[in-house]
Write a protein that holds these residues in place. Structure first.
Motif, short mmCIF file in Angstrom:
data_model
loop_
_atom_site.label_atom_id
_atom_site.label_comp_id
_atom_site.label_asym_id
_atom_site.label_seq_id
_atom_site.Cartn_x
_atom_site.Cartn_y
_atom_site.Cartn_z
N ARG A 1 0.83 -1.21 0.00
CA ARG A 1 0.00 0.00 0.00
C ARG A 1 0.86 1.26 0.00
O ARG A 1 0.54 2.24 -0.69
CB ARG A 1 -0.93 -0.01 1.23
N TYR A 2 1.93 1.25 0.75
CA TYR A 2 2.85 2.39 0.73
C TYR A 2 3.45 2.56 -0.66
O TYR A 2 3.61 3.68 -1.16
CB TYR A 2 3.96 2.21 1.77
N GLU B 1 2.07 1.66 -3.54
CA GLU B 1 1.03 2.17 -4.44
C GLU B 1 0.84 3.67 -4.29
O GLU B 1 0.57 4.38 -5.27
CB GLU B 1 -0.30 1.46 -4.13
N GLN B 2 1.00 4.16 -3.07
CA GLN B 2 0.80 5.59 -2.80
C GLN B 2 2.10 6.39 -2.95
O GLN B 2 2.11 7.59 -2.69
CB GLN B 2 0.23 5.77 -1.39
N ARG B 3 3.17 5.69 -3.34
CA ARG B 3 4.48 6.31 -3.53
C ARG B 3 4.93 7.07 -2.27
O ARG B 3 5.45 8.18 -2.33
CB ARG B 3 4.47 7.26 -4.73
#
Length: 421
Positions: free
Chosen positions: A150-151, A153-155
């Motif tokens: 998730r981190y 994906e959110q850069r």
């Protein structure tokens, strides 16, 4: 630099021992935890413990980290009674994810998935500098892997991921090979057995041997004025027998489901029983000292009994399919830690279909009356327990005395590693 611990013992953070801890940490090419926390004015730590032993480990880690950190620490996550006593407001009851085994998980799968999603969302909202999971690898590794994704994906820059209690890769065929994949979502592994850290590092996973958490009982009990001689705890058995006037004692893990199950099971027994709460170390070791032998499950309690020098028999049963899987995949002949570490059948084990009353009774009777068998366990305990502390394995470590060894607790070593990462 000297910092004071919860036990009011001065620890030299620049000692040779802690320099070794610092060198063992991975170089991740990112700002240090301490620098990031300093900018925010607080150190945010997200914790996940899914079973009783993990709850105890995490609570001690929380205590040590707060005492060592020059920056205020804030915790969030999932835990049990012991972590709540250190100030954690658990996201949900720890028992919701306290499921062991493979097929045992199936009836709880929907709840497991729901709690996993909730935990990930809570961690993202909390924005931790550090994430620490303790044991419970089924939940912990899924959580860490999905959280890191998730981190990505959110850069966003991911917090550092620590896992306390290495998976038992040494027990399973192909287990060591699976360590390589863990480095994708675990930045550092805290190992509790002496041979684990080196194997983790050889497979690309940064690791520190912090020592077995049960050794920390010795310091806690010493403060409470129990008799402690290095790695030996002598409770007050006479006082316990006088207070309760009974011969049966059952030590119960501080888990509401376990307490309810055992309470119902012993209700119809023809003998009186005292259920000893697992969250009370002094009472627990008093009950050990009041006993001549113990029948126990495999796990932490087998180590506690070695600390108390109480001979025991280990019993273990699981779901039929889980037992079949263990037989097929296991590469070691033992299930209890003392036997595994010493590579010798010091403690009798009654496993799977051999775990029956007719099999257990003679094992217990022999251990009760045969002084040779009793002495075999008692004499092996010191060797076993000494292997569980990292100071014995570091050249130039402080002199081996009860005072020095008790200062360098597993939770203190782990907390120091996090602060210096």
């Amino acid at each position: 630099m000297f910092l004071r611990t919860v036990w009011n013992v001065k620890i030299d953070m620049n000692s040779r021992f802690f320099r070794v801890v610092k060198r063992s940490l991975s170089v991740l090419g990112r700002e240090s935890v301490r620098d990031l926390a300093s900018k925010d004015g607080e150190l945010r730590v997200f914790l996940v413990a899914g079973e009783v032993s993990g709850d105890i480990i995490a609570s001690r880690f929380m205590n040590s980290l707060e005492r060592l950190s020059p920056i205020p620490v804030r915790f969030a996550g999932v835990g049990g009674l012991m972590m709540s006593r250190q100030g954690l407001n658990s996201l949900f009851p720890m028992e919701d994810i306290a499921v062991m085994g493979i097929w045992e998980l199936l009836p709880h799968l929907s709840m497991f998935k729901l709690r996993l999603k909730e935990t990930i969302e809570s961690a993202l909202t909390f924005r931790p500098h550090v994430v620490l999971t303790v044991d419970s690898k089924g939940f912990s590794f899924r959580f860490l892997k999905k959280l890191r994704a998730r981190y990505g994906e959110q850069r966003l820059a991911s917090p550092q991921h620590f896992h306390y209690v290495a998976p038992s890769f040494w027990a399973w065929r192909g287990g060591e090979a699976r360590l390589k994949g863990l480095s994708e979502f675990v930045d550092h592994m805290f190992c509790i057995l002496p041979f684990e850290a080196e194997v983790c590092r050889s497979n690309g996973l940064a690791a520190t041997f912090v020592g077995h958490p049960t050794l920390e009982d010795a310091l806690e009990l010493k403060i409470n004025k129990c008799i402690v001689n290095e790695w030996k705890v002598q409770g007050d058995g006479e006082k316990f027998r006088k207070n309760y006037g009974i011969s049966s004692v059952i030590h119960v893990a501080p888990n509401m489901h376990v307490e309810e199950y055992i309470g119902k099971a012993v209700h119809e027994w023809p003998v009186s029983v005292v259920l000893v709460p697992g969250g009370s170390p002094c009472m627990r070791y008093n009950s050990f000292s009041a006993s001549r032998l113990a029948l126990c499950t495999s796990g932490t309690v087998a180590v506690e009994l070695q600390l108390a020098r109480l001979p025991c028999v280990v019993a273990y049963r699981a779901h039929l399919l889980t037992e079949w899987f263990i037989r097929y995949k296991a590469k070691i002949p033992y299930i209890s830690l003392p036997n595994i570490v010493l590579d010798s059948p010091i403690i009798p084990e009654a496993l799977f279909e051999a775990c029956t009353p007719s099999r257990l009774a003679p094992l217990l009777i022999d251990l009760m009356h045969d002084e040779r068998l009793r002495w075999k366990q008692v004499s092996a305990a010191e060797k076993f327990l000494n292997l569980l502390h990292p100071l014995d394995r570091i050249s130039g470590s402080p002199a081996r005395s009860g005072h020095n060894l008790l200062e360098y607790t597993p939770s203190m070593i782990a907390a120091s590693a996090v602060l210096n990462s």
